[in-house]
Design an enzyme around this catalytic site. Structure first.
Site, PDB file in Angstrom:
ATOM      1  N   GLY A  65       0.771  -1.137  -0.094  1.00 16.18           N
ATOM      2  CA  GLY A  65      -0.065  -0.006  -0.192  1.00 16.18           C
ATOM      3  C   GLY A  65       0.788   1.234  -0.067  1.00 16.18           C
ATOM      4  N   GLY A 118       0.424  -4.742   1.105  1.00 20.31           N
ATOM      5  CA  GLY A 118      -0.993  -4.634   0.220  1.00 20.31           C
ATOM      6  C   GLY A 118      -0.836  -5.633  -0.851  1.00 20.31           C
ATOM      7  N   GLU A 141       6.268  -4.752   7.567  1.00 23.49           N
ATOM      8  CA  GLU A 141       6.033  -3.960   8.336  1.00 23.49           C
ATOM      9  C   GLU A 141       6.517  -3.403   9.443  1.00 23.49           C
ATOM     10  OE1 GLU A 141       3.033  -5.063   5.174  1.00 23.49           O
ATOM     11  OE2 GLU A 141       4.141  -6.032   6.994  1.00 23.49           O
ATOM     12  N   ASP A 149      -0.548  -5.891   8.329  1.00 28.35           N
ATOM     13  CA  ASP A 149      -1.910  -5.499   7.960  1.00 28.35           C
ATOM     14  C   ASP A 149      -2.593  -6.524   7.141  1.00 28.35           C
ATOM     15  OD1 ASP A 149      -0.611  -4.203   6.099  1.00 28.35           O
ATOM     16  OD2 ASP A 149      -1.596  -2.219   6.230  1.00 28.35           O
TER      17      ASP A 149
END
Length: 360
Positions: A65, A118, A141, A149
């Site tokens: 992302g 993502g 991350e 996530d």
């Protein structure tokens, strides 16, 4: 016209091409807002039997992302009538992942090259994850002050043993053989056969059986063996060291292990955000075995709390902006991360909660 996502139908197949090759097809809010309605429309269209998603440019499926934009927006004034990007981006990304997770038709991700963060959200939730020999898979991350996530709390604990804990904490990169062993990959297909896969899916007889079976049968004509998994070779060490529920105990177990692999792993963990490490371990233990829709609610809370912490902007600065890879974490050590600060990242958001009730 936004050309970052190319949408077309090839006979009975809805085809998505992520088209930001210079950004390694990183997913931004504009792309999410193109994907969501297209996937919803194809889900309702009886002439579309399956969806295929791929990345343009040959280097990446999707490198994650666009967290750099989220970090840049933190602390900036929000235009009147708009909501903060950190709120809109994660909410809409999670809604897109939720749609994919519960998609009523075969959803085939052709994962060629880099797939991080993502990119896993756009692939792991689908029915088929086709990986190639050029795959580089990671959830990195903790190196940017965030947490795994896009459903990491759901899929990482479903990897064999404690492999998901290891990958979520260290951000270790995996190849195609690793991905197949983990269960992320469902088929291994050579990179130079992907266009032929799309053609074969478009030409398939979708009346010959259930759509998922048709897709699997088509892919079976292209699959090859990925070889041995380097990650699997360390399975026993991973089990011994990463089954602990406290970061301090994981580090102590690695020190006791005393192998070159263990020392390298300790060094890797030492570079990560101490807060992110403790939050991630708590996330993975809390979410283990929970239904996906419950995990999404927990992770959206985490997204809002962790992106407000100083480590997130500092991690983005060190890794993606200045690229000096010398973050100054706050607090700088695990010992200084208080349990209360970790638990604060899991506090409900009140009226801003993200809750799904349509599925279990």
């Amino acid at each position: 016209m936004n050309t970052d996502v190319l949408l077309e139908t090839r006979g009975p197949v809805g085809l998505v091409t992520l088209n930001r090759p210079k950004a390694l097809n990183a997913l931004d809010l504009g792309m999410i807002r193109l994907l969501q309605p297209a996937l919803e429309a194809w889900a309702q269209d009886p002439s579309v039997k399956a969806v295929v998603i791929r990345g343009a440019g040959g280097r990446a499926f999707c490198a994650g992302g666009d967290v750099r934009a989220v970090a840049a927006s933190r602390g900036s004034p929000v235009p009147e009538g708009q909501e903060p990007l950190s709120r809109a981006f994660f909410r809409e990304e999670y809604r897109l992942n939720h749609l994919i997770h519960h998609y009523p038709k075969p959803y085939l991700a052709l994962v060629d090259g880099i797939s991080m963060g993502g990119g896993l959200g756009l692939s792991v939730h689908g029915s088929h994850r086709v990986v190639t020999e050029r795959l580089m898979l990671a959830m990195p991350e903790t190196a940017i002050g965030l947490f795994p996530d896009v459903g990491g709390g759901w899929f990482l604990p479903r990897f064999p043993g404690e492999a998901g804990t290891y990958l979520g904490l260290t951000g270790t990169r995996c190849n195609a053989a690793d991905a197949m062993w983990l269960g992320y990959g469902t088929q291994h297909v050579p990179h130079d056969r992907l266009d032929a896969v799309v053609d074969a899916l478009a030409a398939a007889d979708w009346t010959s059986g259930p759509a998922k079976d048709v897709a699997t049968r088509v892919l079976s004509g292209f699959t090859t063996e990925p070889g041995a998994s380097p990650l699997k070779e360390h399975r026993e060490e991973i089990e011994r060291c990463f089954a602990k529920d406290r970061m301090e105990d994981i580090l102590a177990a690695l020190e006791a292990e005393g192998t070159p692999w263990a020392e390298e792993t300790r060094a890797t963990l030492g570079r990560m955000s101490p807060t992110s490490l403790k939050v991630t371990l708590r996330q993975l233990r809390l979410c283990r075995g929970r239904p996906y829709d419950e995990v999404v609610t927990v992770e959206y809370r985490l997204s809002q709390h962790t992106t407000a912490l100083p480590d997130f902007r500092e991690g983005i600065r060190a890794v993606l902006v200045d690229k000096d890879n010398r973050p100054k974490w706050n607090p700088p050590t695990l010992a200084e991360v208080r349990d209360a600060d970790v638990e604060a990242c899991f506090v409900p958001l009140g009226e801003r909660e993200l809750v799904f009730s349509s599925h279990t």
